[in-house]
Write an enzyme that holds these catalytic residues in place. Structure first.
Site, PDB file in Angstrom:
ATOM      1  CD  GLU A  31      -3.822  -5.872   4.018  1.00  0.00           C
ATOM      2  OE1 GLU A  31      -4.658  -5.038   4.426  1.00  0.00           O
ATOM      3  OE2 GLU A  31      -2.597  -5.704   4.108  1.00  0.00           O
ATOM      4  CD  GLU A  82      -3.011  -1.047   2.222  1.00  0.00           C
ATOM      5  OE1 GLU A  82      -2.951  -0.133   3.071  1.00  0.00           O
ATOM      6  OE2 GLU A  82      -3.950  -1.856   2.185  1.00  0.00           O
TER       7      GLU A  82
HETATM    8  C1  FCB Z   1      -4.659  -2.039   5.449  1.00  0.00           C
HETATM    9  C2  FCB Z   1      -3.291  -2.377   6.001  1.00  0.00           C
HETATM   10  C3  FCB Z   1      -3.315  -3.397   7.103  1.00  0.00           C
HETATM   11  C4  FCB Z   1      -4.474  -3.152   8.049  1.00  0.00           C
HETATM   12  C5  FCB Z   1      -5.757  -3.066   7.281  1.00  0.00           C
HETATM   13  C6  FCB Z   1      -6.980  -2.897   8.143  1.00  0.00           C
HETATM   14  O1  FCB Z   1      -4.638  -0.763   4.919  1.00  0.00           O
HETATM   15  O2  FCB Z   1      -2.466  -2.867   4.978  1.00  0.00           O
HETATM   16  O3  FCB Z   1      -2.083  -3.359   7.755  1.00  0.00           O
HETATM   17  O4  FCB Z   1      -4.257  -2.030   8.800  1.00  0.00           O
HETATM   18  O5  FCB Z   1      -5.692  -1.973   6.391  1.00  0.00           O
END
Ligand code: FCB
Length: 521
Positions: free
Chosen positions: A427, A239
């Protein structure tokens, strides 16, 4: 970027207050059954669920519904995934490890930031977090209990190079070798993120310096050389926007600076350059066949209506709104639109930078939480991003607006634009106001609702033939949620941060069932 804009709106500690109310909307049938059977007295939630289920089952049994219909539904209507689809969970070093000063580790920018008064919720830090540095074997058993076959976690750069560069620290490396051996012994394939925001604090200038991408590549080369005997997949960075803009523009994340646009654009450039140089370093150092990609939270654009014009608008928005990051990585150049918009503030690019940034990848990982809706319009850009109505629903974190179709478009838009060979959802998950009952249960029905609905759209994109190979749920366990500290729980295992006891939530039971049946349940 929409998500950035939202996190900017929510100033630390002033998240919109939420009225905590329970709306018990029961199916009318069950409600009537309770009334008519004279059961309206105070029941615990578990008793209540049992009562409803029992009463409804009795009603079903005596009704005229053909008996076979229920059994048939449970198989024929399942949304099944391809046989080789990979299910797993994700975490990150600073969020789970603790052991901040052990075995030669030195501070990262997140140690310094979280220890600075006023920067995180109630001054929370990652000093202990989930203590996974010591409890990793227990955490591997949590994964095994789910039936997960893949696990994405990150390496703390300052355990390997405590000063960011220079002499490697053998103890740091050997810790990760132990973690990897434990995973492999339990038949779980590791996917490693090399940088999940915990930049060694000793590096002069942090991401403001053009030297940082170079030392990151050295670190990536070193780690991949030493660990690719055990690891088949590496993610360079996680990110970009969160360690560039949030760290150096809004100051919400470490190192907490608020710099003007030209400097921010240069920092963004250093971020993507670090990724590109690391891809080259991994290819040069790792065992042949090692797969390289990144995990990016590109803003996801969902067409307001699935018609040709709005789908086209979503594609254009995906390319242009992600121009400083994912688009530059996938195309090896900045878009004309981005360079025009930034004018004199555009990043200074040196010879060879864009070639490195555009290094071909084996796979693209996307972190997906929330949608942005877009429509076609007559502007030169050809699209317009919708404003969100104030009534738009969100999860416990106000930035996680719920729109499950985001998972479909998060795969389809980049696939249509850039044809990556493989994609992963690196994620996806949500925070929930989890409460543990007196008898130790956590019934996170809202998280299950969020996940189940997202998976239906993941199923759709996989069945349409898009190359999505796996899904990493965020997160295996509750952890240090950056500026929100321990106030936001994202785990499918509840962590009592005083005792370090881990307890599976309802969502863990549900995910185990998903994995076992390889289908949305
Ligand atoms: C993302 C991050 C991770 C966590 C989630 C909720 O942006 O990569 O580390 O904080 O959000």
């Amino acid at each position: 970027m929409a998500r950035l804009f939202l996190r900017e709106e929510i100033s630390l500690g002033k998240a919109p207050s939420r009225t905590d109310y329970q709306v018990g909307i029961l199916p009318t049938l069950c409600r009537q059954l309770i009334y008519t059977s004279g059961l309206m007295k105070t029941l615990t939630r578990r008793q209540f669920t049992r009562t409803v289920a029992g009463t409804a089952a009795a009603a079903l049994a005596s009704s005229t519904l053909p008996k076979l219909a229920v059994a048939q539904m449970s198989n024929a209507s399942l949304l099944r995934f391809p046989a080789d689809f990979q299910w797993g969970c994700a975490t990150a070093s600073y969020q789970i490890e603790g052991a901040a000063n052990e075995d030669g580790r030195k501070p990262s920018v997140w140690d310094t930031f979280s220890h600075t008064p006023g920067k995180t919720f109630q001054g929370d830090t990652g000093d202990v977090a989930d203590d996974s540095y010591h409890l990793y074997k227990e955490d591997v058993q949590l994964l095994k209990g789910l039936g997960a076959k893949v696990y994405r976690f990150s390496i703390s750069w300052s355990r390997i190079f405590p000063d960011g560069a220079g002499q490697p620290n053998e103890k740091g490396l050997s810790h990760y070798q132990h973690v990897l051996d434990e995973l492999l012994a339990n038949d779980i394939q590791p996917y490693i993120t090399l940088f999940h925001w915990d930049l060694p604090d000793a590096l002069p200038g942090g991401w403001e310096s053009r030297d940082t991408p170079k030392v990151f590549a050295d670190y990536a080369g070193h780690v991949s050389k030493r660990l690719s005997d055990r690891v088949g997949h590496f993610f360079t960075t996680n990110e970009f926007v969160c360690f560039t803009d949030l760290g150096y523009k809004t100051g919400q994340f470490a190192p907490g600076k608020k710099l003007p646009p030209a400097q921010v654009n240069q920092i963004r450039h250093h971020g993507i350059l670090a990724h590109g140089l690391a891809v080259q370093a991994i290819r040069a150092n790792a065992k042949s066949g090692t797969q390289v990609g990144l995990a990016e939270n590109a803003s996801v654009y969902v067409p307001v209506i699935e018609s040709h014009e709005h789908i086209e608008a979503a594609r254009r928005a995906t390319r242009e709104e992600n121009a400083p990051f994912l688009t530059a990585v996938m195309e090896g150049k900045y878009t004309d639109g981005y360079l025009q918009r930034e004018g004199p503030n555009a990043p200074k690019v040196e010879a060879g930078d864009m070639k490195a940034i555009g290094s071909p990848l084996d796979f693209l990982g996307v972190n997906v939480y929330t949608p942005n809706y877009v429509r076609a319009d007559a502007s030169p850009a050809g699209y317009m991003i919708e404003r969100r109505p104030t009534s738009y629903p969100h999860m416990a974190s106000p930035w996680i607006n719920i729109g499950p179709e985001v998972l479909y478009w998060a795969v389809r838009n980049p696939s249509d634009l850039w044809k990556p060979k493989e994609m992963y959802i690196t994620e996806n998950g949500c925070s929930s106001d989890d409460a543990i009952s007196a008898d130790g249960h956590i019934e996170d029905t809202d998280r299950v609702m969020y996940l189940r609905n997202h998976l239906t759209h993941l199923h759709r994109v996989a069945s349409e033939g898009y190359p999505v190979k796996g899904y990493f749920l965020w997160s295996l366990l509750d952890n240090f949620e950056w500026a929100d500290g321990y106030s936001k729980r994202f785990g499918i295992h509840y962590v009592d941060f005083k005792t370090q006891k881990r307890t599976p939530k309802l969502s863990a039971e549900w995910y185990r069932e998903v994995i076992q049946r390889n289908a949305v349940v």
